[in-house]
Design a protein around this motif. Structure first.
Motif, PDB file in Angstrom:
ATOM      1  N   GLY A   1       0.624  -1.378  -0.353  1.00 25.23           N
ATOM      2  CA  GLY A   1      -0.143   0.444  -0.256  1.00 25.23           C
ATOM      3  C   GLY A   1       0.479   1.166   0.214  1.00 25.23           C
ATOM      4  N   ASN A   2       2.122   1.251   1.024  1.00 22.30           N
ATOM      5  CA  ASN A   2       3.065   2.809   0.786  1.00 22.30           C
ATOM      6  C   ASN A   2       3.779   2.682  -0.861  1.00 22.30           C
ATOM      7  N   ILE A   3       4.014   1.290  -1.630  1.00 29.72           N
ATOM      8  CA  ILE A   3       4.422   2.038  -2.983  1.00 29.72           C
ATOM      9  C   ILE A   3       3.291   2.379  -3.945  1.00 29.72           C
ATOM     10  N   PRO A   4       3.631   3.436  -5.144  1.00 28.66           N
ATOM     11  CA  PRO A   4       2.670   4.352  -5.608  1.00 28.66           C
ATOM     12  C   PRO A   4       2.221   2.800  -6.907  1.00 28.66           C
ATOM     13  N   PHE A   5       1.446   3.070  -7.247  1.00 29.07           N
ATOM     14  CA  PHE A   5       0.782   0.906  -7.890  1.00 29.07           C
ATOM     15  C   PHE A   5       1.130   0.513  -7.110  1.00 29.07           C
ATOM     16  N   GLY A   6       1.751   0.018  -6.244  1.00 25.96           N
ATOM     17  CA  GLY A   6       1.647  -0.688  -5.544  1.00 25.96           C
ATOM     18  C   GLY A   6       1.031  -2.579  -5.867  1.00 25.96           C
TER      19      GLY A   6
ATOM     20  N   GLY B   1       0.484 -24.614 -18.609  1.00 27.47           N
ATOM     21  CA  GLY B   1       1.325 -23.775 -17.018  1.00 27.47           C
ATOM     22  C   GLY B   1       0.558 -22.598 -17.566  1.00 27.47           C
ATOM     23  N   ALA B   2       0.785 -21.783 -18.615  1.00 27.65           N
ATOM     24  CA  ALA B   2       0.019 -21.033 -18.821  1.00 27.65           C
ATOM     25  C   ALA B   2      -1.190 -20.625 -18.964  1.00 27.65           C
ATOM     26  N   LEU B   3      -1.776 -21.384 -19.420  1.00 22.75           N
ATOM     27  CA  LEU B   3      -3.367 -21.642 -19.085  1.00 22.75           C
ATOM     28  C   LEU B   3      -4.562 -21.941 -18.013  1.00 22.75           C
ATOM     29  N   ALA B   4      -3.145 -23.047 -17.084  1.00 23.01           N
ATOM     30  CA  ALA B   4      -3.218 -23.037 -16.250  1.00 23.01           C
ATOM     31  C   ALA B   4      -3.496 -21.535 -14.940  1.00 23.01           C
ATOM     32  N   VAL B   5      -2.442 -21.168 -14.931  1.00 23.81           N
ATOM     33  CA  VAL B   5      -3.174 -19.830 -14.020  1.00 23.81           C
ATOM     34  C   VAL B   5      -3.452 -18.537 -14.835  1.00 23.81           C
ATOM     35  N   THR B   6      -3.990 -18.722 -16.071  1.00 19.20           N
ATOM     36  CA  THR B   6      -4.556 -17.734 -16.421  1.00 19.20           C
ATOM     37  C   THR B   6      -6.490 -18.490 -16.187  1.00 19.20           C
ATOM     38  N   LEU B   7      -6.495 -19.123 -15.983  1.00 18.72           N
ATOM     39  CA  LEU B   7      -8.113 -19.667 -15.411  1.00 18.72           C
ATOM     40  C   LEU B   7      -8.124 -19.743 -14.174  1.00 18.72           C
ATOM     41  N   PHE B   8      -6.947 -20.140 -12.996  1.00 19.99           N
ATOM     42  CA  PHE B   8      -6.886 -19.875 -12.125  1.00 19.99           C
ATOM     43  C   PHE B   8      -7.379 -18.488 -11.081  1.00 19.99           C
ATOM     44  N   VAL B   9      -6.995 -17.482 -12.468  1.00 19.08           N
ATOM     45  CA  VAL B   9      -6.574 -15.585 -12.149  1.00 19.08           C
ATOM     46  C   VAL B   9      -8.207 -15.502 -12.333  1.00 19.08           C
ATOM     47  N   ILE B  10      -8.263 -15.846 -13.669  1.00 20.52           N
ATOM     48  CA  ILE B  10      -9.815 -15.374 -14.242  1.00 20.52           C
ATOM     49  C   ILE B  10     -10.764 -15.569 -12.444  1.00 20.52           C
ATOM     50  N   ILE B  11     -10.971 -16.843 -13.215  1.00 18.77           N
ATOM     51  CA  ILE B  11     -11.493 -17.377 -11.526  1.00 18.77           C
ATOM     52  C   ILE B  11     -11.488 -16.344 -10.907  1.00 18.77           C
ATOM     53  N   GLU B  12     -10.501 -16.271  -9.664  1.00 14.81           N
ATOM     54  CA  GLU B  12     -10.070 -15.748  -8.666  1.00 14.81           C
ATOM     55  C   GLU B  12     -10.963 -14.390  -9.108  1.00 14.81           C
ATOM     56  N   GLU B  13     -10.844 -13.358  -9.653  1.00 13.89           N
ATOM     57  CA  GLU B  13     -10.716 -12.266  -9.880  1.00 13.89           C
ATOM     58  C   GLU B  13     -12.192 -11.835  -9.913  1.00 13.89           C
TER      59      GLU B  13
ATOM     60  N   HIS C   1       0.406  -7.430  -8.538  1.00 11.53           N
ATOM     61  CA  HIS C   1      -0.920  -8.454  -9.293  1.00 11.53           C
ATOM     62  C   HIS C   1       0.514  -9.004 -10.593  1.00 11.53           C
ATOM     63  N   LEU C   2       1.047  -8.167 -10.991  1.00 17.20           N
ATOM     64  CA  LEU C   2       1.309  -8.349 -12.040  1.00 17.20           C
ATOM     65  C   LEU C   2       2.371  -9.769 -11.418  1.00 17.20           C
ATOM     66  N   VAL C   3       3.545  -9.114 -11.160  1.00 19.95           N
ATOM     67  CA  VAL C   3       4.898  -9.775 -10.342  1.00 19.95           C
ATOM     68  C   VAL C   3       4.499 -11.580  -9.935  1.00 19.95           C
ATOM     69  N   LEU C   4       3.517 -11.168  -9.359  1.00 20.93           N
ATOM     70  CA  LEU C   4       2.604 -12.302  -8.360  1.00 20.93           C
ATOM     71  C   LEU C   4       2.449 -13.429  -9.403  1.00 20.93           C
ATOM     72  N   PHE C   5       1.930 -12.974 -10.206  1.00 27.42           N
ATOM     73  CA  PHE C   5       1.262 -14.499 -11.162  1.00 27.42           C
ATOM     74  C   PHE C   5       2.448 -14.524 -12.516  1.00 27.42           C
TER      75      PHE C   5
ATOM     76  N   LEU D   1     -11.418  -4.438 -12.781  1.00 31.33           N
ATOM     77  CA  LEU D   1     -10.513  -4.533 -14.031  1.00 31.33           C
ATOM     78  C   LEU D   1      -8.782  -4.655 -14.064  1.00 31.33           C
ATOM     79  N   GLY D   2      -8.463  -3.652 -13.205  1.00 31.28           N
ATOM     80  CA  GLY D   2      -7.085  -3.156 -13.613  1.00 31.28           C
ATOM     81  C   GLY D   2      -6.107  -4.264 -12.513  1.00 31.28           C
ATOM     82  N   ASP D   3      -6.817  -4.933 -11.752  1.00 31.06           N
ATOM     83  CA  ASP D   3      -6.561  -5.999 -11.442  1.00 31.06           C
ATOM     84  C   ASP D   3      -6.097  -7.370 -12.290  1.00 31.06           C
ATOM     85  N   LEU D   4      -7.215  -7.057 -12.814  1.00 31.44           N
ATOM     86  CA  LEU D   4      -7.558  -8.688 -13.951  1.00 31.44           C
ATOM     87  C   LEU D   4      -5.619  -7.966 -14.988  1.00 31.44           C
ATOM     88  N   LEU D   5      -5.885  -6.894 -16.137  1.00 27.24           N
ATOM     89  CA  LEU D   5      -4.668  -6.407 -16.840  1.00 27.24           C
ATOM     90  C   LEU D   5      -3.787  -6.480 -16.140  1.00 27.24           C
TER      91      LEU D   5
END
Length: 126
Positions: free
Chosen positions: A36-41, A76-88, A46-50, A101-105
């Motif tokens: 929360g203390n980092i701009p656009f953290g 592997g990329a497909l599995a993570v993509t499906l997980f991300v879509i369901i989670e978001e 999201h970008l780094v974790l996924f 939507l910004g998190d999903l992007l």
């Protein structure tokens, strides 16, 4: 070596599940405060974790892929993509969360960058 990468993938996925649980429970912790203390953290997180999860899972699955038209897609990329879509999308139904939507992007950008990085690594190792 593949057992080690698979163990790292499982541990990292477990870490992400813990983060999701913490957020869904409305809990605050030091990690959330730091982000929360980092701009656009949040988006960077999201970008780094996924992205990292995608890269690790693609390597752990030994770059297994399938063709989708003229594109070569990693399982592997497909599995993570499906997980991300369901989670978001599930966040719309959890009181302590909100769909963004910004998190999903940001997730998608991380997945794409990690997939491209994995492709480069795979080409160099062949």
């Amino acid at each position: 070596m593949n057992r080690l990468i698979s163990a790292i993938a499982a541990a990292f996925f477990s870490f992400i599940l813990w983060i999701i649980y913490q957020a869904s429970s409305g809990n605050q912790n030091l990690l959330f405060e730091m982000v929360g203390n980092i701009p656009f953290g949040d988006k960077l997180g999201h970008l780094v974790l996924f992205g990292a999860l995608t890269f690790i899972v693609v390597v752990a699955s030994q770059f297994r892929s399938f063709s989708l038209g003229r594109f070569n897609c990693y399982y592997g990329a497909l599995a993570v993509t499906l997980f991300v879509i369901i989670e978001e999308l599930s966040q719309a139904f959890i009181p302590a969360r909100t769909f963004d939507l910004g998190d999903l992007l940001a997730d998608t950008l991380g997945i794409v960058l990690a997939t491209k990085t994995a492709q480069l690594l795979n080409r160099r190792s062949v």
